[in-house]
Design an enzyme around this catalytic site. Structure first.
Site, PDB file in Angstrom:
ATOM      1  N   TYR A 140     -14.934 -34.589   8.605  1.00 35.99           N
ATOM      2  CA  TYR A 140     -15.911 -33.661   8.033  1.00 35.99           C
ATOM      3  C   TYR A 140     -16.686 -32.912   9.118  1.00 35.99           C
ATOM      4  CZ  TYR A 140     -15.119 -35.916   3.498  1.00 35.99           C
ATOM      5  OH  TYR A 140     -14.548 -36.404   2.346  1.00 35.99           O
ATOM      6  N   LYS A 190      -5.657 -45.969   8.598  1.00 34.25           N
ATOM      7  CA  LYS A 190      -4.282 -45.524   8.340  1.00 34.25           C
ATOM      8  C   LYS A 190      -3.549 -45.600   9.684  1.00 34.25           C
ATOM      9  CE  LYS A 190      -1.164 -43.710   5.597  1.00 34.25           C
ATOM     10  NZ  LYS A 190      -0.491 -44.528   4.584  1.00 34.25           N
ATOM     11  N   ASP A 222      -4.239 -46.691   1.703  1.00 34.45           N
ATOM     12  CA  ASP A 222      -3.470 -46.613   0.449  1.00 34.45           C
ATOM     13  C   ASP A 222      -3.373 -47.983  -0.214  1.00 34.45           C
ATOM     14  OD1 ASP A 222      -2.081 -47.067   2.783  1.00 34.45           O
ATOM     15  OD2 ASP A 222      -0.215 -46.137   2.134  1.00 34.45           O
ATOM     16  N   ASP A 246     -15.428 -41.885   1.521  1.00 36.64           N
ATOM     17  CA  ASP A 246     -15.863 -40.960   0.466  1.00 36.64           C
ATOM     18  C   ASP A 246     -15.030 -41.200  -0.796  1.00 36.64           C
ATOM     19  OD1 ASP A 246     -16.985 -38.874  -0.884  1.00 36.64           O
ATOM     20  OD2 ASP A 246     -16.288 -37.295   0.441  1.00 36.64           O
ATOM     21  N   ASP A 250     -16.055 -43.626  -4.444  1.00 31.17           N
ATOM     22  CA  ASP A 250     -16.075 -43.073  -5.807  1.00 31.17           C
ATOM     23  C   ASP A 250     -15.106 -43.822  -6.711  1.00 31.17           C
ATOM     24  OD1 ASP A 250     -18.003 -41.247  -5.163  1.00 31.17           O
ATOM     25  OD2 ASP A 250     -16.972 -39.554  -6.084  1.00 31.17           O
TER      26      ASP A 250
END
Ligand code: NAD
Length: 356
Positions: A140, A190, A222, A246, A250
Site C-alpha cells: 500500500y 506467501k 492461501d 487487510d 475482513d
C-alpha cells in the site's frame, strides 16, 4: 486527565461515535476520572467543509492527544473525488503520521451470537484469536507505483516491500501479545512465491529465538484463508503484512456474525488509534440502526492499551455481554423476526451498566 481526540467521520461514523462519547462521559462520572474529549472533522465531512480530507489542525489535535478514536470515513458522495483527496487518504495519512504500524483485531465470537455466524456452531464456537496486521508498509505504500502508457500497452504497477526492521517490530509485538494469551503465533506469508515473504519468514524465525515460551508456525496466506474457516479454534495470534492482513481480517470478521461487533486498535510507539473495523455503511447511515458495539469495544481496548485501566476495560466488555445476554439486538445481529433496538438505545443500555 486523559485527552482523547474523536473523529466521527462519515455515514454511520457520527452515530456510533455519539455512543462512544456518551460511554466515555459515563465512565468519567462513575469512576471519577477526567476525560477531555475534542472532536474534529475527517474524511468526506472535512472535504465538504475544508476541501481536504484532513486539515493540519485535525492532525495536530490527534498528535497532541493520549488516544484517538475514529468512527469511519468515506461514502458514494466522494467516490469521484481525485485519489489524492479521497476520504480514505485521511485514514492512511493519519495512520502514517501517528506511526501506528500494528493493527490489532480481536476475532472473538460472543457465545450469545453463535447463531448469527454463517459457520456451523460446532466449528465456530469458542472462536477467540487476534489478527495483527502490519499497517504502515507493504504494497500500500511501496514505491515505485503508478500507471504509464496507453491503449493495450497501458500498464500499472505497485511494489510490495518490507525491510527486516519493519518485520521485526511487528513480529515482536505478536510474540508479546501471545505471551498474554495462549502463547502461539502463526506468521502468514506467501514465501513459496514472493522474495518479500521469504524475508518476512526468515525474520519471524529469528525473532522467535527471543521467545522460547511461545510456539511459532508459518502458513501461506492461501492456506490460512482456508484454515480460518475450517478450524478457527487452532489460532491464537496471527501476524501478517498489510495486504494479506487487510483481506484476512475482513474474512474473519464474518466468523463473528457481524462486522458491527468488531473493534480494533492500531498501535506503534507513542500514539494509538482506535476504530471499529467496519466502514461508513452508507446504506444504513442516518437511520439510527447501526450497531455501535464495535466502537464501544474499541473504547474497551483504549482503556486497556492506552490508559492501562484494565478493570474499566473488563467492565465495558461485561456490560456488552450483559446487554446481549438480556436479548437486546441491533438489526445486524437480530434473529429473524426479533424486535430490534436502535443504535442509541443499545448505547444507553451499555452505559446504564457502567458503575453498577
Ligand atoms: P461497510 O463496512 O461500510 O459496510 C458493509 C456492510 O456492513 C453494509 O451492508 C453495512 O450496512 C454493514 N455494516 C457495517 N457496519 C455496520 C454496523 N456498525 N452496524 C450494522 N451494519 C453494519 O463497508 P463498505 O460498504 O465496503 O464501505 C462503505 C464505505 O466505507 C466506503 O466508502 C469505504 O471506502 C468506507 N470504509 C471506511 C473504512 C474506515 O473508515 N475505516 C473501512 C472500510 C470501508
Amino acid at each position: 486527565m486523559y485527552r482523547i481526540t474523536v473523529f466521527p467521520g462519515d455515514g454511520i461514523g457520527p452515530e456510533v461515535t455519539d455512543q462512544v462519547i456518551k460511554l466515555i462521559r459515563k465512565i468519567g462520572q462513575a469512576h471519577h476520572l477526567v476525560f477531555e474529549i475534542q472532536q474534529s472533522l475527517l474524511g468526506g465531512a472535512s472535504i465538504d467543509k475544508h476541501g481536504v480530507p484532513m486539515t493540519p489542525e485535525a492532525l495536530r489535535l490527534a498528535l497532541e492527544s493520549d488516544a484517538v478514536f475514529l468512527g469511519a470515513v468515506g461514502g458514494p458522495k466522494w467516490d469521484r473525488v481525485e485519489p489524492a483527496k479521497r476520504p480514505e487518504k485521511a485514514l492512511l495519512e493519519l495512520r502514517k503520521s501517528l506511526e501506528v504500524f500494528a493493527n490489532i483485531r480481536p476475532v472473538l465470537l460472543m457465545p450469545e451470537l453463535v447463531s448469527r455466524s454463517p459457520l456451523k456452531a460446532e466449528i465456530v464456537e469458542g472462536c477467540d484469536f487476534v489478527i495483527l496486521r502490519e499497517l504502515t508498509g507493504g504494497i500500500y505504500f511501496g514505491t515505485p507505483r503508478g500507471t504509464e502508457g496507453s491503449g493495450p500497452s497501458e500498464r500499472a504497477f505497485n511494489t510490495m516491500v518490507y525491510t527486516a526492521a519493519e518485520v521485526e517490530r511487528i513480529v515482536r509485538k505478536a510474540f508479546e501479545l501471545a505471551r498474554r494469551r495462549r502463547r502461539h503465533v502463526t506468521s502468514v506469508d506467501k514465501a513459496n512465491v514472493l522474495e518479500v515473504s521469504r524475508l518476512w519468514r526468515k525474520t519471524a524465525t529469528a525473532v522467535h529465538a527471543e521467545f522460547p515460551d511461545v510456539t511459532l508456525d508459518h502458513r501461506y496466506i492461501d492456506d490460512c484463508a482456508m484454515q480460518v474457516i475450517k478450524n478457527p479454534g487452532q489460532f491464537d495470534v496471527i501476524v501478517t503484512g498489510n495486504l494479506f492482513g487487510d483481506i484476512l481480517s475482513d474474512e474473519c470478521a464474518m466468523l463473528t456474525g457481524s462486522i458491527g461487533m468488531l473493534p480494533s486498535a492500531s498501535v506503534g510507539g507513542k500514539y494509538a488509534l482506535y476504530e471499529p473495523v467496519h466502514g461508513s455503511a452508507p446504506d444504513i447511515a442516518g437511520k439510527n440502526m447501526a450497531n455501535p458495539l464495535a466502537s464501544i469495544l474499541s473504547i474497551a481496548m483504549m482503556m486497556e492499551t492506552s490508559f492501562e485501566l484494565h478493570e474499566i476495560a473488563r467492565e465495558i466488555e461485561q456490560a456488552v455481554r450483559d446487554v446481549l445476554r438480556a436479548g437486546h439486538r441491533t438489526a445486524d445481529i437480530a434473529e429473524p423476526g426479533q424486535r430490534c433496538v436502535s443504535c442509541s438505545e443499545i448505547g444507553d443500555l451499555v452505559c446504564g451498566r457502567i458503575g453498577k
